[in-house]
Write an enzyme that holds these catalytic residues in place. Structure first.
Site, PDB file in Angstrom:
ATOM      1  N   TRP A  74       0.956  -1.268   0.083  1.00 15.38           N
ATOM      2  CA  TRP A  74      -0.097  -0.464   0.042  1.00 15.38           C
ATOM      3  C   TRP A  74       0.604   1.238   0.163  1.00 15.38           C
ATOM      4  CZ3 TRP A  74      -1.372   4.071   2.792  1.00 15.38           C
ATOM      5  CH2 TRP A  74      -2.510   4.694   3.069  1.00 15.38           C
ATOM      6  N   ASN A 100       7.009  -3.866   6.029  1.00 14.80           N
ATOM      7  CA  ASN A 100       5.797  -3.289   6.327  1.00 14.80           C
ATOM      8  C   ASN A 100       5.675  -2.087   7.447  1.00 14.80           C
ATOM      9  OD1 ASN A 100       4.338  -5.286   4.779  1.00 14.80           O
ATOM     10  ND2 ASN A 100       3.080  -6.015   6.601  1.00 14.80           N
ATOM     11  N   GLU A 481     -21.440   8.094  11.427  1.00 15.87           N
ATOM     12  CA  GLU A 481     -21.699   6.967  10.657  1.00 15.87           C
ATOM     13  C   GLU A 481     -21.812   6.427   9.921  1.00 15.87           C
ATOM     14  OE1 GLU A 481     -18.864   5.010  11.034  1.00 15.87           O
ATOM     15  OE2 GLU A 481     -19.468   2.506  10.575  1.00 15.87           O
ATOM     16  N   LYS A 485     -19.908   5.685   5.733  1.00 14.51           N
ATOM     17  CA  LYS A 485     -19.783   4.364   5.057  1.00 14.51           C
ATOM     18  C   LYS A 485     -20.496   4.139   3.739  1.00 14.51           C
ATOM     19  CE  LYS A 485     -19.026   2.033   7.749  1.00 14.51           C
ATOM     20  NZ  LYS A 485     -18.552   2.548   8.889  1.00 14.51           N
ATOM     21  N   GLU A 488     -17.219   6.092   1.976  1.00 15.11           N
ATOM     22  CA  GLU A 488     -16.454   4.710   1.748  1.00 15.11           C
ATOM     23  C   GLU A 488     -16.587   3.618   0.509  1.00 15.11           C
ATOM     24  OE1 GLU A 488     -16.331   2.534   5.852  1.00 15.11           O
ATOM     25  OE2 GLU A 488     -14.632   2.910   4.703  1.00 15.11           O
ATOM     26  N   HIS A 504     -27.680  26.931   9.952  1.00 10.58           N
ATOM     27  CA  HIS A 504     -26.356  27.639   9.921  1.00 10.58           C
ATOM     28  C   HIS A 504     -25.474  27.597   8.351  1.00 10.58           C
ATOM     29  CE1 HIS A 504     -28.063  28.998  14.485  1.00 10.58           C
ATOM     30  NE2 HIS A 504     -28.347  27.956  14.223  1.00 10.58           N
ATOM     31  N   LYS A 603      -7.690  -1.200   5.316  1.00 11.18           N
ATOM     32  CA  LYS A 603      -8.181  -2.022   6.681  1.00 11.18           C
ATOM     33  C   LYS A 603      -7.726  -1.639   7.842  1.00 11.18           C
ATOM     34  CE  LYS A 603     -11.564  -4.280   8.984  1.00 11.18           C
ATOM     35  NZ  LYS A 603     -12.671  -3.180   8.937  1.00 11.18           N
TER      36      LYS A 603
HETATM   37  C1  F6R Z   1     -14.407   3.090   8.256  1.00 10.02           C
HETATM   38  C2  F6R Z   1     -13.737   1.875   9.154  1.00 10.02           C
HETATM   39  C3  F6R Z   1     -12.149   2.749   9.478  1.00 10.02           C
HETATM   40  C4  F6R Z   1     -11.727   2.588  10.783  1.00 10.02           C
HETATM   41  C5  F6R Z   1     -10.226   3.157  11.512  1.00 10.02           C
HETATM   42  C6  F6R Z   1      -9.925   2.848  12.410  1.00 10.02           C
HETATM   43  O1  F6R Z   1     -15.322   1.987   7.865  1.00 10.02           O
HETATM   44  O2  F6R Z   1     -12.664   1.180   9.055  1.00 10.02           O
HETATM   45  O3  F6R Z   1     -12.777   3.870   9.799  1.00 10.02           O
HETATM   46  O4  F6R Z   1     -12.670   2.273  11.998  1.00 10.02           O
HETATM   47  O5  F6R Z   1      -9.659   2.865  10.442  1.00 10.02           O
HETATM   48  O6  F6R Z   1      -9.778   1.319  12.790  1.00 10.02           O
HETATM   49  P1  F6R Z   1      -9.746   0.393  14.088  1.00 10.02           P
HETATM   50  O7  F6R Z   1     -11.222   0.429  14.345  1.00 10.02           O
HETATM   51  O8  F6R Z   1      -9.092  -0.980  13.247  1.00 10.02           O
HETATM   52  O9  F6R Z   1      -8.516   1.215  14.971  1.00 10.02           O
END
Ligand code: F6R
Length: 608
Positions: A74, A100, A481, A485, A488, A504, A603
């Site tokens: 990545w 990594n 949230e 969702k 993204e 406002h 992720k």
């Molecule tokens: C959105 C999502 C991210 C994670 C964030 C934190 O759907 O999954 O916003 O919530 O990157 O990740 P964690 O919970 O693994 O610290």
């Protein structure tokens, strides 16, 4: 973020590596590669793009050899390209490295190496590791790795192989996660369990500053300075099926449907029949709670949104002020932390770098640290004083769903446990709250029984350029949230706004047919939200409201209404979010998006 897999044994390494990388695809990547020791030479194949490109190449011309390392990259240093992909090697291709994380002082090292005549072919920070190893290597790979690590600064994990030491792989962990898989006459390294789960359920979870020498029939664990260490074997308690799609089109929809079970698994081991709470790894006493004068909840993204519910519940039941902050902001602010502070870190992966560094900052100032995380043995879990594991099972889709609802359920149980210990809740209030909490999994299941209605709503909005979400109090938290969702997974621009704040400024953007998702699931704030719904409706918005079952009045003001089962205001957001997740999913599906692996996202965000 990047993924690492390594294999040493008697089988053909390449398919094991590519299969392992496939299981890490969910982490997000832009290129993939493998290095295999083949007839006395290291053969590297690596390509920009999906793993399928690498697979295709290997199918055309197979690679033999029983030892190898693989990587999904990545991009951080240098654009996604074949040459920047991993593995990287020294000039003679005798040493190959996967990496990594980030090597912060790579520029300085690169200049030193260039001055000595080393030629760099990529823009990556990783390549310095290969040339440094080349410089230090005199037949002893372990010593060379130790010397190199002594020079590197940053948070990283490494997998190293060497043509002239064909019996071993070296793995190093400096903050970025790494595990060693224990097989029979074969062993593995990986950045995450799914990569090797097909082959073994027994792993060593490496800690910061540790190194493993992995051979076909032995694993030696040590500190970077060579001091030997022993570790318990961690037995993974979920299987390959849990990390497969199981008949669903995507992991995201599978994980949405798993929520009733995930919430039940998180709650039921902690709730006894007599309604008492037992939290395994939380050792807070009444004295501790009386000592705290504030709580910080720190997280990123969706986990941050769960933290917002944590604030509402802790302030209501425990009556301690709570500040919720985004980890990357918190780290560079001047927070008021001392021994009277409780910090709760929320992280599905337990590896998010900003959340982890925020934890360390809090710890250094004397705060008591609690973790709410889904991954046993993750960095955040290990460094916390108290841990509550969400038992959501592996979450593979990049967009978090079941982790979020289990984090919300966890906050309910944490707040109630703290309130009982502190004596800040009446028996009656406690009984109501616990009984409601026990019904949460069934109510979540009820929502999922009939989802065709949400598919129809998706048809109505999937071609829109902008979608607004509005709410007040915890309805606003869940609106954020829902909006996250949608953006993204479907790439539609969306914004969440407090109902009372619209006029406002943001109301200027609402025109004929602008979709507005209006959350009105709290009795306490219902009348106020109804006024806000009327405000946007009067400007021509297409209003999709979300309310509790039985509320017929709202149908007069909204174009469509999504109903959730009757529930207390405090727990309503744990249910409201489910139709919002479904809506995002179906909109993304209609737009033909790569739902489980949205562009540019990863992720587990293990870089800053
Ligand atoms: C959105 C999502 C991210 C994670 C964030 C934190 O759907 O999954 O916003 O919530 O990157 O990740 P964690 O919970 O693994 O610290």
């Amino acid at each position: 973020m990047c993924g690492i897999v390594g294999y040493i044994g008697s089988k053909c390494a390449a398919p094991i590596l590519t299969e392992g990388l496939e299981k890490l695809e969910y982490r997000g990547y832009d290129s993939a590669g493998v290095a295999v020791l083949n007839s006395g030479a290291i053969e590297i194949r690596k390509f920009k793009g999906r793993l399928a490109v690498l697979d295709e190449d290997i199918k055309k011309k197979s690679i033999e050899g029983n030892i190898g390392i693989g990587h999904t990259r990545w991009a951080t240093h240098g654009e996604p390209s074949d040459v920047n992909s991993h593995p990287h090697a020294n000039e003679k291709s005798s040493i190959a490295v996967v990496h990594n994380g980030i090597i912060e002082n790579y520029m300085e090292i690169k200049e030193e190496l260039q001055a000595k005549g080393y030629k760099f072919v990529s823009e990556t920070d990783t390549e310095v590791v290969c040339h440094l190893l080349d410089e230090y290597y005199d037949g002893n790979l372990v010593e060379a790795v130790q010397k190199v690590v002594g020079k590197l600064e940053g948070a990283y994990a490494l997998g190293v192989m060497c043509r002239d030491n064909p019996e071993e792989l070296i793995a190093v962990r400096m903050t970025s996660p790494l595990i060693v898989g224990i097989g029979e006459e074969e062993n593995f390294i990986a950045s995450d369990i799914p990569a090797i789960l097909k082959h073994t359920k027994n792993v060593y979870i490496m800690d910061d500053g540790e190194m493993a020498i992995v051979k076909k029939d032995s694993i030696s664990l040590m500190k970077i300075d060579g001091t030997p260490i022993t570790k318990d074997v961690y037995e993974v308690n979920w299987d390959v099926e849990a990390a497969e799609k199981g008949g669903y089109d995507h992991f995201m929809i599978k994980e949405i449907h798993e929520q009733p079970k995930a919430i039940r698994d998180t709650l039921s081991p902690r709730l006894s029949n007599d309604n008492t709470i037992k939290l395994d790894d939380i050792k807070l006493t009444k004295e501790d709670l009386d000592n705290f004068n504030k709580v910080y909840i720190i997280a990123c993204g969706t986990a941050y949104h769960a933290g917002l519910l944590g604030k509402t519940l802790i302030e209501k039941y425990v009556k301690i002020p709570v500040i919720v902050d985004i980890a990357s902001e918190f780290r560079y602010s001047n927070p008021f932390i001392d021994e009277k502070t409780l910090m709760i870190m929320v992280s599905q992966s337990g590896e998010t770098l900003d959340t982890f560094e925020a934890l360390r900052l809090g710890k250094s100032k004397g705060a008591r640290i609690m973790a709410v995380t889904n991954v046993v043995g993750s960095s955040i879990a290990r460094e916390a004083d108290d841990v509550l594991y969400t038992w959501a099972g592996p979450e593979i889709a990049v967009a978090s769903t079941k982790a979020y609802t289990t984090q919300m359920a966890s906050f309910a149980i944490i707040a109630l446990d703290m309130a009982v210990k502190k004596g800040s809740i009446s028996d009656e209030e406690y009984e109501v709250a616990i009984n409601e909490l026990k019904q949460l999994p069934d109510k979540a299941a009820e929502i999922l029984e009939d989802i065709d209605f949400v598919k129809d709503l998706a048809e109505e909005i999937y071609e829109s350029e902008h979608v607004f979400y509005i709410g007040r109090g915890i309805d606003f938290d869940v609106a954020r949230e829902g909006s996250l969702k949608l953006k993204e997974v479907s790439y539609i621009h969306s914004e969440a706004m407090q109902g009372g704040e619209l006029k406002h400024g943001t109301l200027a953007l609402v025109e004929k047919n602008t979709p507005v998702i209006a959350l009105a699931a709290q009795d306490r704030l219902y009348d106020k939200m109804l006024s806000n719904i009327k405000e946007v409706k009067a400007r021509g918005a297409h209003v999709i409201a979300l309310a509790k079952k039985g509320n017929k009045e709202i149908e007069k003001s909204a174009d469509r209404v999504i109903y959730i089962p009757d529930v207390t205001d405090e727990l309503s957001s744990a249910l409201s979010v489910i139709p919002l997740q479904l809506l995002a999913y179906y909109v993304a599906s209609l737009r033909g998006c790569d739902i489980d692996k949205p562009r540019n996202l990863a992720k587990s965000v293990t870089v800053e």
